[in-house]
Design an enzyme around this catalytic site. Structure first.
Site, PDB file in Angstrom:
ATOM      1  N   TRP A 328     -20.234 -12.071 -12.887  1.00  0.00           N
ATOM      2  CA  TRP A 328     -19.213 -12.783 -12.264  1.00  0.00           C
ATOM      3  C   TRP A 328     -19.699 -14.144 -12.054  1.00  0.00           C
ATOM      4  O   TRP A 328     -19.308 -15.003 -12.228  1.00  0.00           O
ATOM      5  CB  TRP A 328     -17.966 -11.738 -12.632  1.00  0.00           C
ATOM      6  N   HIS A 329     -20.250 -13.426 -10.581  1.00  0.00           N
ATOM      7  CA  HIS A 329     -20.510 -14.682 -10.212  1.00  0.00           C
ATOM      8  C   HIS A 329     -21.733 -15.515 -10.467  1.00  0.00           C
ATOM      9  O   HIS A 329     -21.588 -16.621  -9.822  1.00  0.00           O
ATOM     10  CB  HIS A 329     -20.354 -14.540  -8.421  1.00  0.00           C
ATOM     11  N   GLY A 330     -21.982 -15.107 -10.488  1.00  0.00           N
ATOM     12  CA  GLY A 330     -23.214 -15.595 -11.212  1.00  0.00           C
ATOM     13  C   GLY A 330     -24.463 -15.184 -12.029  1.00  0.00           C
ATOM     14  O   GLY A 330     -24.797 -14.249 -10.811  1.00  0.00           O
TER      15      GLY A 330
END
Length: 399
Positions: A328-330
């Site tokens: 989700w962060h990347g």
């Protein structure tokens, strides 16, 4: 057209104070002006997504139309039927825009998605949880107009805290008593002032004065050095004070509007273990992942008897849950590694707690062991934040 990132400009706070004054007076008189709250929400959304960010504004409008229509269609369907494939399809469609936004930079050499905008993650979390609560039958009275208000509540639109539909609706519709609202005002003022201390003083010292110098020294050292250790600790402090300061601003502003948003940080660096850390750090995100991914995945795996042991089920789910958080962060190796490490740490933590309980008469427990546990947890977290920062990736690419 002026454009402000929320809580990043002194002028933003001046406009905020002026805009909130009628709301404060109304609540002190026992009245809520929902029409006025809608107007100031629209005003601050224009400030946030206008000017240079106008493309993000268009993306936000398209996203809101899409998500409100999707959730409205699913909640209407849920009143009549409850088929799992339809539910899964609705959830997948709800997260699709976010997936596109997160995957695009990895597929197109860092280029940002055209449908991305500030706060898309937090709006997506709200949409997904509303679908899931409709599926569970706990949310039966869905109002599309209120859902829109819930999504774009301006104090928290960019980075949370992540609220729940029913909790927000209760505060939104009720007028707090005078005593309760005066208490909210007091806490709101306290949060705003603490936010200034955190974000504009401490985060400035760590993130602007110290971090660039240490990063430069670490890059010049070309490998392990005390400067790199300094980067690890200083970045961790900067990350905490910057994000916690933002959260204090968002919560304080919500209090002024009579909305008692949940807190996001609770002295996380005092944690004795990694599970306690996640009960104190970015709490609304942690609890969201716990309730809507971890618990549901555990239930699914146990229902289908994928693993014989409940411990194995919990351990596998820890790793999957935190890996998803990393994605989700990347979509980069350091975000994903960060998530996996925290998943493994939760597994080790559970094993250790079981072992300690079984051998509690043989293992010492005193002030020293508590301090040592906090020390170990703190250093583990700081190391993973160093990974999270991407600085190690920068060092490797410069060799």
């Amino acid at each position: 057209m002026l454009s402000f990132t929320p809580y990043e400009n002194p002028a933003y706070f001046g406009l905020l104070g002026i805009a909130l004054l009628p709301t404060i007076i109304g609540l002190l008189c026992g009245k809520k002006f929902h029409w006025y709250e809608t107007l100031i929400s629209l005003f601050f959304l224009v400030l946030t997504f206008g000017g240079p960010k106008l493309e993000q504004g268009y993306a936000l409008i398209a996203y809101l139309i899409y998500e409100v229509a999707l959730v409205w269609l699913y909640t209407n369907y849920r009143k009549k039927q409850n088929q799992t494939p339809v539910f899964v399809g609705a959830v997948m469609l709800a997260i699709l825009p976010l997936v596109i936004v997160k995957v695009t930079p990895a597929l197109q050499a860092g280029q940002q998605s055209l449908i991305g905008f500030l706060g898309i993650s937090y709006l997506t979390f709200k949409a997904v949880q509303t679908i899931m609560e409709s599926r569970d039958g706990v949310l039966k009275d869905f109002n599309p107009w209120f859902f829109l208000q819930f999504l774009v509540f301006f104090p928290t639109i960019s980075s949370g805290p992540i609220d729940r539909y029913r909790r927000f609706r209760r505060d939104y519709e009720q007028v707090p008593s005078t005593d309760k609202y005066l208490n909210l005002l007091q806490k709101g003022v306290h949060n705003i002032f603490m936010g200034f201390v955190y974000k504009y003083m401490l985060a400035y010292v760590f993130g602007t004065l110290l971090l660039p110098k240490l990063e430069h020294q670490a890059l010049m050292a070309h490998g392990m050095s005390w400067s790199l250790v300094g980067v690890m600790y200083v970045y961790s402090m900067y990350l905490f004070f910057d994000f916690a300061g933002y959260s204090l601003f968002a919560i304080g502003t919500s209090y002024f509007m009579g909305i008692e948003k949940p807190i996001n940080f609770n002295a996380p660096f005092k944690s004795h273990n990694i599970k306690e850390f996640w009960n104190r750090w970015h709490m609304t995100l942690s609890f969201w992942f716990r309730d809507y991914i971890y618990m549901r995945l555990v239930f699914f795996l146990m229902k289908h008897k994928v693993f014989k042991s409940p411990k194995t089920t919990a351990n596998v789910t820890y790793v999957i849950n935190m890996t998803i958080m990393g994605f989700w962060h990347g979509v980069t190796w350091y975000y994903i590694t960060y998530g996996i490490l925290h998943g493994v740490a939760l597994v080790v933590n559970d094993w250790w707690l079981r072992y300690k309980k079984k051998h509690q008469h043989q293992l010492p427990h005193n002030k020293f062991t508590e301090v040592f546990a906090t020390f170990v947890t703190f250093n583990f977290v700081c190391f993973t934040f160093l990974l999270f920062s991407g600085f190690l990736n920068t060092m490797m690419t410069m060799k």
